[in-house]
Design a protein around this motif. Structure first.
Motif, short mmCIF file in Angstrom:
data_model
loop_
_atom_site.label_atom_id
_atom_site.label_comp_id
_atom_site.label_asym_id
_atom_site.label_seq_id
_atom_site.Cartn_x
_atom_site.Cartn_y
_atom_site.Cartn_z
N UNK A 191 0.83 -1.20 0.00
CA UNK A 191 0.00 0.00 0.00
C UNK A 191 0.86 1.25 0.00
N UNK A 192 0.24 2.34 -0.40
CA UNK A 192 0.92 3.62 -0.51
C UNK A 192 0.12 4.66 0.26
N UNK A 193 0.81 5.48 1.03
CA UNK A 193 0.16 6.52 1.82
C UNK A 193 0.54 7.88 1.25
N UNK A 194 -0.47 8.60 0.79
CA UNK A 194 -0.31 9.94 0.24
C UNK A 194 -0.94 10.94 1.22
N UNK A 195 -0.98 12.20 0.82
CA UNK A 195 -1.78 13.16 1.57
C UNK A 195 -1.00 14.26 2.22
N UNK A 196 -1.61 14.80 3.27
CA UNK A 196 -1.14 16.03 3.91
C UNK A 196 -0.61 15.76 5.31
N UNK A 197 -0.66 16.77 6.17
CA UNK A 197 -0.08 16.67 7.50
C UNK A 197 -0.77 15.65 8.39
N UNK A 198 -2.07 15.44 8.21
CA UNK A 198 -2.78 14.45 9.02
C UNK A 198 -2.31 13.04 8.67
N UNK A 199 -1.77 12.89 7.48
CA UNK A 199 -1.26 11.60 7.04
C UNK A 199 0.23 11.45 7.31
N UNK A 200 0.97 12.55 7.26
CA UNK A 200 2.42 12.48 7.45
C UNK A 200 2.79 12.25 8.91
N UNK A 201 1.88 12.57 9.82
CA UNK A 201 2.19 12.46 11.25
C UNK A 201 2.73 13.75 11.83
N UNK A 202 2.40 14.86 11.19
CA UNK A 202 2.83 16.18 11.68
C UNK A 202 2.52 16.34 13.17
N UNK A 203 3.47 16.95 13.88
CA UNK A 203 3.28 17.18 15.31
C UNK A 203 3.79 16.07 16.18
#
Length: 442
Positions: A191-203
């Motif tokens: 699987x591949x995970x794309x997206x923004x900060x909620x997906x990257x683990x920001x914070x």
């Protein structure tokens, strides 16, 4: 005997006759204290040990607690047995025997029953006219909507909410027995995970190099790595979410990184992403809710609302079309909704006014509805797009709760109001729960 031995003993014999005391396994509860659903790793079994003296009951073993699910006034059968749990853990079907019955089969209490996983809403599905009962060996379909079962004359199916009392014959034969639905397996190995900060683990620092420098801020605590079903975790090439990425940035790239679509794998894989939050600057909106106001009519509210209404649908349509053009047939695209970091207005806390909470609920609801609608429009044959709602997993864990799943307002502002390590785990649970309920594309 220790807890591990208990689990082995229960697995060895599901029609369990416990030879130990109640205190050994922990608390024994009754339906009003049961869980709302059965979770992966729980056991549902038949027992005579803890019942009300009327024979065998259906019980659940979870977290060192045995919960009696039947034996209530609704059933009170001599033998409740053969439990079958729906893949999403919400429904249990079982056989109940030994009730006093007259000559009319429709007046018999023997037959197959369904109930919620907490023992509530017990419903009789089929009727058997003699002691011992014809209908047996229930199994629940992957979507939980249908029960298959055997009787003396063959295999039958019946809707799990039916009031017809008779199933539809699938096969006729006195030798038929014990049907089982095939549950299409799913694996997070590809699987591949794309997206923004909620997906990257920001914070959730520190970040995987070089993303802590380039600004994409991919965290080892992100849900992507927890989902990886391999000894070494998810390959870095397949975890390309980038903090701050809009729908357009996912396609074109951000912070010097290539476009995220290049990481998508081949047929049979998954693509997982949230998208749209940065298109409406949801981070700035949520920050305004805490630091000033985001009530209806405020600048923050109006800006987010206008973006959701005017530009977000076309932005998401363009993104999903690009993904559809990239993926192979058989690839499933799971689009995650956004959880609400702020409390409902009735539970507002210091720094978050009731009016801001109400405004936040409205904007988040509109945002997720727009994403859900775009997902529905994007779905094409062989390339399914599916919306995953994380509401249940985050409920009760907002910014103002004692066990919040979100960062507060941080010194490094972009860390603020993002899912913390517990929030990232809640995303894992949301994806796993969705795939248990939908092992194959709807």
């Amino acid at each position: 005997m220790n807890r591990r031995s208990w689990r082995v003993a229960i697995l060895a014999c599901l029609s369990l006759v416990l030879a130990m005391t109640v205190g050994t396994v922990g608390q024994v509860t009754h339906p009003q204290a049961a869980q709302a659903s059965v979770s992966a790793g729980d056991l549902v079994f038949t027992t005579t040990q803890f019942g009300d003296g009327d024979g065998t009951e259906i019980a659940q073993y979870s977290s060192d607690t045995v919960t009696i699910l039947t034996g209530t006034d609704e059933t009170n059968g001599i033998a409740d047995q053969d439990p079958a749990v729906s893949p999403n853990g919400g429904v249990i079907a079982y056989q109940s025997l030994g009730h006093t019955s007259g000559g009319d089969p429709d007046q018999s209490l023997d037959g197959l029953y369904v109930m919620n996983a907490d023992g509530s809403d017990v419903t009789q599905l089929t009727y058997s006219s003699w002691y011992g009962g014809h209908d047996n060996s229930p199994t629940v379909s992957p979507d939980g909507d249908t029960i298959a079962y055997a009787d003396d004359g063959g295999i039958y199916t019946i809707p799990s909410d039916s009031d017809e009392a008779n199933g539809t014959e699938v096969d006729s034969g006195a030798g038929d027995g014990a049907p089982a639905y095939v549950l299409t397996s799913w694996s997070m190995k590809d699987f591949t995970v794309l997206g923004d900060s909620f997906s990257s683990g920001e914070g959730n620092p520190s970040f995987i190099s070089p993303t802590g420098t380039d600004g994409c801020d991919r965290s080892p605590a992100a849900y992507a790595l927890a989902l990886a079903d391999t000894p070494d975790g998810l390959a870095p090439d397949n975890f390309v979410a980038c903090s701050g990425a809009t729908s357009g940035d996912i396609v074109s790239g951000l912070d010097g990184e290539e476009d995220q679509l290049d990481a998508i794998g081949g047929s049979g894989s998954f693509v997982i992403l949230p998208a749209g939050g940065d298109d409406v600057d949801f981070e700035a909106f949520a920050t305004a809710c805490v630091e000033s106001t985001c009530e209806e009519g405020s600048d923050a509210y109006v800006y987010a609302y206008d973006q959701i209404e005017d530009s977000l649908p076309s932005n998401l349509s363009t993104l999903f079309s690009a993904i559809a053009d990239t993926i192979s047939p058989g690839t499933r695209v799971l689009v995650l909704g956004y959880p609400d970091p702020l409390p409902p207005s009735s539970d507002s806390c210091d720094g978050v006014s009731p009016d801001s909470s109400t405004g936040a609920q409205t904007i988040l609801g509109d945002l997720n509805s727009a994403i859900d609608a775009a997902v529905t429009s994007a779905d094409v044959d062989g390339k399914p797009f599916e919306y995953v709602d994380p509401y249940d997993q985050f409920e009760g864990h907002d910014l103002c709760s004692e066990d919040s799943y979100f960062n507060g307002i941080e010194f490094i502002l972009k860390y603020s109001l993002h899912p913390n390590v517990y929030g990232q785990e809640a995303y894992v649970q949301a994806v796993e729960a969705y795939l248990r309920a939908h092992p194959s594309a709807p």
